[in-house]
Design a protein around this motif. Structure first.
Motif, PDB file in Angstrom:
ATOM      1  N   HIS A 165     -80.836  39.844 108.136  1.00  0.00           N
ATOM      2  CA  HIS A 165     -80.597  41.205 107.652  1.00  0.00           C
ATOM      3  C   HIS A 165     -79.635  41.278 106.474  1.00  0.00           C
ATOM      4  O   HIS A 165     -79.332  42.368 105.996  1.00  0.00           O
ATOM      5  CB  HIS A 165     -80.100  42.070 108.809  1.00  0.00           C
ATOM      6  N   GLY A 166     -79.175  40.140 106.000  1.00  0.00           N
ATOM      7  CA  GLY A 166     -78.446  40.087 104.737  1.00  0.00           C
ATOM      8  C   GLY A 166     -77.091  40.757 104.754  1.00  0.00           C
ATOM      9  O   GLY A 166     -76.398  40.818 105.779  1.00  0.00           O
ATOM     10  N   ALA A 167     -76.718  41.289 103.589  1.00  0.00           N
ATOM     11  CA  ALA A 167     -75.375  41.834 103.387  1.00  0.00           C
ATOM     12  C   ALA A 167     -75.081  43.014 104.288  1.00  0.00           C
ATOM     13  O   ALA A 167     -73.914  43.346 104.544  1.00  0.00           O
ATOM     14  CB  ALA A 167     -75.195  42.238 101.921  1.00  0.00           C
ATOM     15  N   GLY A 168     -76.126  43.675 104.802  1.00  0.00           N
ATOM     16  CA  GLY A 168     -75.913  44.837 105.650  1.00  0.00           C
ATOM     17  C   GLY A 168     -75.388  44.506 107.030  1.00  0.00           C
ATOM     18  O   GLY A 168     -74.944  45.396 107.745  1.00  0.00           O
ATOM     19  N   GLN A 169     -75.430  43.231 107.414  1.00  0.00           N
ATOM     20  CA  GLN A 169     -74.931  42.852 108.737  1.00  0.00           C
ATOM     21  C   GLN A 169     -73.941  41.710 108.592  1.00  0.00           C
ATOM     22  O   GLN A 169     -74.327  40.557 108.411  1.00  0.00           O
ATOM     23  CB  GLN A 169     -76.074  42.454 109.679  1.00  0.00           C
ATOM     24  N   LYS A 170     -72.677  42.053 108.657  1.00  0.00           N
ATOM     25  CA  LYS A 170     -71.644  41.029 108.542  1.00  0.00           C
ATOM     26  C   LYS A 170     -70.516  41.312 109.523  1.00  0.00           C
ATOM     27  O   LYS A 170     -70.354  42.424 110.033  1.00  0.00           O
ATOM     28  CB  LYS A 170     -71.095  40.956 107.120  1.00  0.00           C
ATOM     29  N   GLY A 171     -69.748  40.284 109.798  1.00  0.00           N
ATOM     30  CA  GLY A 171     -68.582  40.399 110.640  1.00  0.00           C
ATOM     31  C   GLY A 171     -67.441  39.572 110.066  1.00  0.00           C
ATOM     32  O   GLY A 171     -67.652  38.765 109.145  1.00  0.00           O
TER      33      GLY A 171
ATOM     34  N   ILE B  80     -75.249  53.612 118.131  1.00  0.00           N
ATOM     35  CA  ILE B  80     -76.361  52.945 117.435  1.00  0.00           C
ATOM     36  C   ILE B  80     -77.701  53.431 117.981  1.00  0.00           C
ATOM     37  O   ILE B  80     -78.624  53.732 117.214  1.00  0.00           O
ATOM     38  CB  ILE B  80     -76.227  51.421 117.572  1.00  0.00           C
ATOM     39  N   ILE B  81     -77.825  53.520 119.289  1.00  0.00           N
ATOM     40  CA  ILE B  81     -79.080  53.967 119.896  1.00  0.00           C
ATOM     41  C   ILE B  81     -79.375  55.413 119.487  1.00  0.00           C
ATOM     42  O   ILE B  81     -80.521  55.754 119.156  1.00  0.00           O
ATOM     43  CB  ILE B  81     -79.031  53.827 121.428  1.00  0.00           C
ATOM     44  N   ARG B  82     -78.369  56.265 119.506  1.00  0.00           N
ATOM     45  CA  ARG B  82     -78.571  57.664 119.074  1.00  0.00           C
ATOM     46  C   ARG B  82     -79.050  57.710 117.633  1.00  0.00           C
ATOM     47  O   ARG B  82     -79.948  58.486 117.279  1.00  0.00           O
ATOM     48  CB  ARG B  82     -77.275  58.463 119.234  1.00  0.00           C
ATOM     49  N   ASP B  83     -78.460  56.877 116.791  1.00  0.00           N
ATOM     50  CA  ASP B  83     -78.848  56.836 115.382  1.00  0.00           C
ATOM     51  C   ASP B  83     -80.316  56.441 115.248  1.00  0.00           C
ATOM     52  O   ASP B  83     -81.063  57.023 114.454  1.00  0.00           O
ATOM     53  CB  ASP B  83     -77.958  55.837 114.632  1.00  0.00           C
ATOM     54  N   GLY B  84     -80.746  55.457 116.031  1.00  0.00           N
ATOM     55  CA  GLY B  84     -82.129  55.014 115.959  1.00  0.00           C
ATOM     56  C   GLY B  84     -83.110  56.094 116.358  1.00  0.00           C
ATOM     57  O   GLY B  84     -84.123  56.308 115.686  1.00  0.00           O
ATOM     58  N   TYR B  85     -82.823  56.805 117.445  1.00  0.00           N
ATOM     59  CA  TYR B  85     -83.726  57.877 117.876  1.00  0.00           C
ATOM     60  C   TYR B  85     -83.765  59.026 116.861  1.00  0.00           C
ATOM     61  O   TYR B  85     -84.810  59.670 116.679  1.00  0.00           O
ATOM     62  CB  TYR B  85     -83.324  58.380 119.255  1.00  0.00           C
ATOM     63  N   LYS B  86     -82.653  59.271 116.207  1.00  0.00           N
ATOM     64  CA  LYS B  86     -82.636  60.304 115.161  1.00  0.00           C
ATOM     65  C   LYS B  86     -83.544  59.908 114.003  1.00  0.00           C
ATOM     66  O   LYS B  86     -84.321  60.726 113.490  1.00  0.00           O
ATOM     67  CB  LYS B  86     -81.202  60.523 114.672  1.00  0.00           C
ATOM     68  N   GLN B  87     -83.461  58.640 113.582  1.00  0.00           N
ATOM     69  CA  GLN B  87     -84.351  58.165 112.523  1.00  0.00           C
ATOM     70  C   GLN B  87     -85.817  58.299 112.920  1.00  0.00           C
ATOM     71  O   GLN B  87     -86.666  58.704 112.122  1.00  0.00           O
ATOM     72  CB  GLN B  87     -84.065  56.697 112.217  1.00  0.00           C
TER      73      GLN B  87
ATOM     74  N   ALA C  30     -93.725  51.929 108.636  1.00  0.00           N
ATOM     75  CA  ALA C  30     -93.533  50.629 109.273  1.00  0.00           C
ATOM     76  C   ALA C  30     -92.078  50.538 109.700  1.00  0.00           C
ATOM     77  O   ALA C  30     -91.222  49.995 109.013  1.00  0.00           O
ATOM     78  CB  ALA C  30     -93.888  49.504 108.314  1.00  0.00           C
ATOM     79  N   GLY C  31     -91.805  51.133 110.854  1.00  0.00           N
ATOM     80  CA  GLY C  31     -90.447  51.175 111.358  1.00  0.00           C
ATOM     81  C   GLY C  31     -89.570  52.110 110.552  1.00  0.00           C
ATOM     82  O   GLY C  31     -90.037  52.883 109.708  1.00  0.00           O
ATOM     83  N   ALA C  32     -88.296  52.033 110.834  1.00  0.00           N
ATOM     84  CA  ALA C  32     -87.276  52.781 110.101  1.00  0.00           C
ATOM     85  C   ALA C  32     -85.954  52.073 110.324  1.00  0.00           C
ATOM     86  O   ALA C  32     -85.726  51.503 111.398  1.00  0.00           O
ATOM     87  CB  ALA C  32     -87.188  54.229 110.584  1.00  0.00           C
ATOM     88  N   ASP C  33     -85.110  52.074 109.334  1.00  0.00           N
ATOM     89  CA  ASP C  33     -83.760  51.528 109.519  1.00  0.00           C
ATOM     90  C   ASP C  33     -82.845  52.059 108.440  1.00  0.00           C
ATOM     91  O   ASP C  33     -83.279  52.399 107.342  1.00  0.00           O
ATOM     92  CB  ASP C  33     -83.769  49.994 109.525  1.00  0.00           C
ATOM     93  N   ASP C  34     -81.580  52.136 108.783  1.00  0.00           N
ATOM     94  CA  ASP C  34     -80.580  52.675 107.857  1.00  0.00           C
ATOM     95  C   ASP C  34     -79.355  51.782 107.746  1.00  0.00           C
ATOM     96  O   ASP C  34     -78.296  52.230 107.331  1.00  0.00           O
ATOM     97  CB  ASP C  34     -80.164  54.080 108.286  1.00  0.00           C
ATOM     98  N   GLY C  35     -79.504  50.513 108.113  1.00  0.00           N
ATOM     99  CA  GLY C  35     -78.363  49.609 108.075  1.00  0.00           C
ATOM    100  C   GLY C  35     -77.528  49.645 109.336  1.00  0.00           C
ATOM    101  O   GLY C  35     -76.622  48.824 109.506  1.00  0.00           O
TER     102      GLY C  35
ATOM    103  N   ASN D  40     -92.631  50.997 104.245  1.00  0.00           N
ATOM    104  CA  ASN D  40     -91.342  50.533 104.751  1.00  0.00           C
ATOM    105  C   ASN D  40     -90.263  51.186 103.893  1.00  0.00           C
ATOM    106  O   ASN D  40     -89.944  50.721 102.808  1.00  0.00           O
ATOM    107  CB  ASN D  40     -91.229  49.006 104.673  1.00  0.00           C
ATOM    108  N   ASN D  41     -89.727  52.282 104.389  1.00  0.00           N
ATOM    109  CA  ASN D  41     -88.693  52.978 103.617  1.00  0.00           C
ATOM    110  C   ASN D  41     -87.304  52.735 104.180  1.00  0.00           C
ATOM    111  O   ASN D  41     -86.385  53.521 103.969  1.00  0.00           O
ATOM    112  CB  ASN D  41     -88.985  54.477 103.549  1.00  0.00           C
ATOM    113  N   GLY D  42     -87.142  51.616 104.907  1.00  0.00           N
ATOM    114  CA  GLY D  42     -85.837  51.268 105.461  1.00  0.00           C
ATOM    115  C   GLY D  42     -84.933  50.604 104.445  1.00  0.00           C
ATOM    116  O   GLY D  42     -85.242  50.521 103.247  1.00  0.00           O
ATOM    117  N   MET D  43     -83.813  50.089 104.938  1.00  0.00           N
ATOM    118  CA  MET D  43     -82.808  49.469 104.079  1.00  0.00           C
ATOM    119  C   MET D  43     -82.738  47.958 104.228  1.00  0.00           C
ATOM    120  O   MET D  43     -82.299  47.273 103.309  1.00  0.00           O
ATOM    121  CB  MET D  43     -81.424  50.055 104.391  1.00  0.00           C
ATOM    122  N   GLY D  44     -83.161  47.430 105.390  1.00  0.00           N
ATOM    123  CA  GLY D  44     -82.919  46.005 105.571  1.00  0.00           C
ATOM    124  C   GLY D  44     -83.966  45.237 106.349  1.00  0.00           C
ATOM    125  O   GLY D  44     -84.035  44.016 106.230  1.00  0.00           O
TER     126      GLY D  44
END
Length: 302
Positions: free
Chosen positions: A142-148, A177-184, A199-204, A228-232
């Motif tokens: 997932h690249g730069a959008g997922q770091k720790g 996170i789950i609430r965010d996913g259902y909203k998308q 094709a799915g959805a995602d916002d990082g 695919n209009n997601g981010m990652g």
């Protein structure tokens, strides 16, 4: 009197009665998901963890979606590793030892909490951190959008949080996170129709691992655009027998009458449009996420 002295210490957030001198192992969660796997989180939880030199961190897979825990080599950028290469051992296999040296390439391999992701299952990954410093790591999928970040302080430093306190924060973050996913998912449904499938959805933050809408009904000669209009998150739209390598496109989407057809990897922002020129019922999958239930159907009527 003794109880009065003990309680403030227990509630203060310090993690060790010995002032933090003993080494310990900390846990970070890799990913998160809804009970039906439809919503997948794109986070390391907690994102920031504070430990002492000599401590270990264990990352535990907590989602069907694949992730990696990857510390890049000095001078390497996450952008240079994109897109994820599922055929390279540098991406999918464990790299480096068990003690982090602060500058070399270390990789967990592909982590998931299921055995049918298409990769060898890695459920946990542990590294020891002998030296102080702030060490950033990424998910290669997932690249730069997922770091720790692992913040390593000098041995003996007082810990700011206990593992229990981290866990409590993680639970709250998971719910958000789950609430965010259902909203998308809800918002995408409002835009989808029989000629437009997301094709799915995602916002990082969260990913919806479903086609939206999963069943559409059209007529011969009409088109369906898969967006695919997601981010990652990458996806595929794959009809017929799944190819051994789903990365490259296969077949002619301008005149589909059945059989094999594959979009190849649909990166965020990409659209795959198919013209259906024969009546029938055509099942398709995302070759990357079908094991989570990301499947669909196009019904073509005369």
């Amino acid at each position: 009197m003794l109880l009065a002295l003990v309680l403030p210490v227990a509630l203060s957030g310090t993690a060790a009665a010995d002032g933090g001198k003993s080494s310990r192992t900390w846990t970070v969660q890799v990913g998160s998901e809804s009970s039906d796997q439809a919503i997948q989180g794109m986070s390391f939880l907690p994102r920031n963890i504070y430990i002492n030199a000599g401590d270990e961190v264990t990352w535990e897979a907590n989602s069907a979606e694949i992730h990696t825990v990857t510390f890049l080599a000095a001078g390497q950028t996450i952008e240079s590793t994109q897109p994820f290469n599922p055929f390279s051992p540098l991406y999918v296999s464990k790299q480096g030892g068990t003690s982090y040296d602060g500058h070399s390439y270390y990789n967990s391999g592909v982590m998931s909490n299921v055995s049918n992701s298409g990769f060898a299952e890695v459920s946990s990954y542990t590294l020891k951190f002998p030296d102080a410093g702030d060490f950033t790591y990424y998910c290669l999928v997932h690249g730069a959008g997922q770091k720790g970040i692992v913040h390593v302080r000098a041995k003996g430093t007082e810990y700011p949080f206990t593992q229990e306190q981290y866990n409590n924060r993680v639970e709250r973050a998971e719910r958000a996170i789950i609430r965010d996913g259902y909203k998308q998912w809800s918002e995408a449904r409002e835009q989808a129709d029989d000629n437009t499938v997301f094709a799915g959805a995602d916002d990082g933050v969260a990913m919806v691992m479903r086609f939206i809408e999963p069943k559409v009904v059209i007529h011969v000669g009409e088109k369906v655009s898969f967006v695919n209009n997601g981010m990652g998150a990458p996806h595929t739209v794959t009809f017929g027998a799944e190819p051994a390598n789903p990365l490259p496109p296969l077949g002619d989407p301008t005149n589909y009458t059945g059989g094999q057809l594959n979009s190849g990897i649909l990166l965020p922002g990409a659209t795959f449009t198919v013209t259906f020129n024969k009546a029938g019922v055509y099942d398709y999958i995302c070759a990357l996420h079908d094991y989570m239930g990301m499947v669909g159907k196009v019904v073509v009527e005369e």
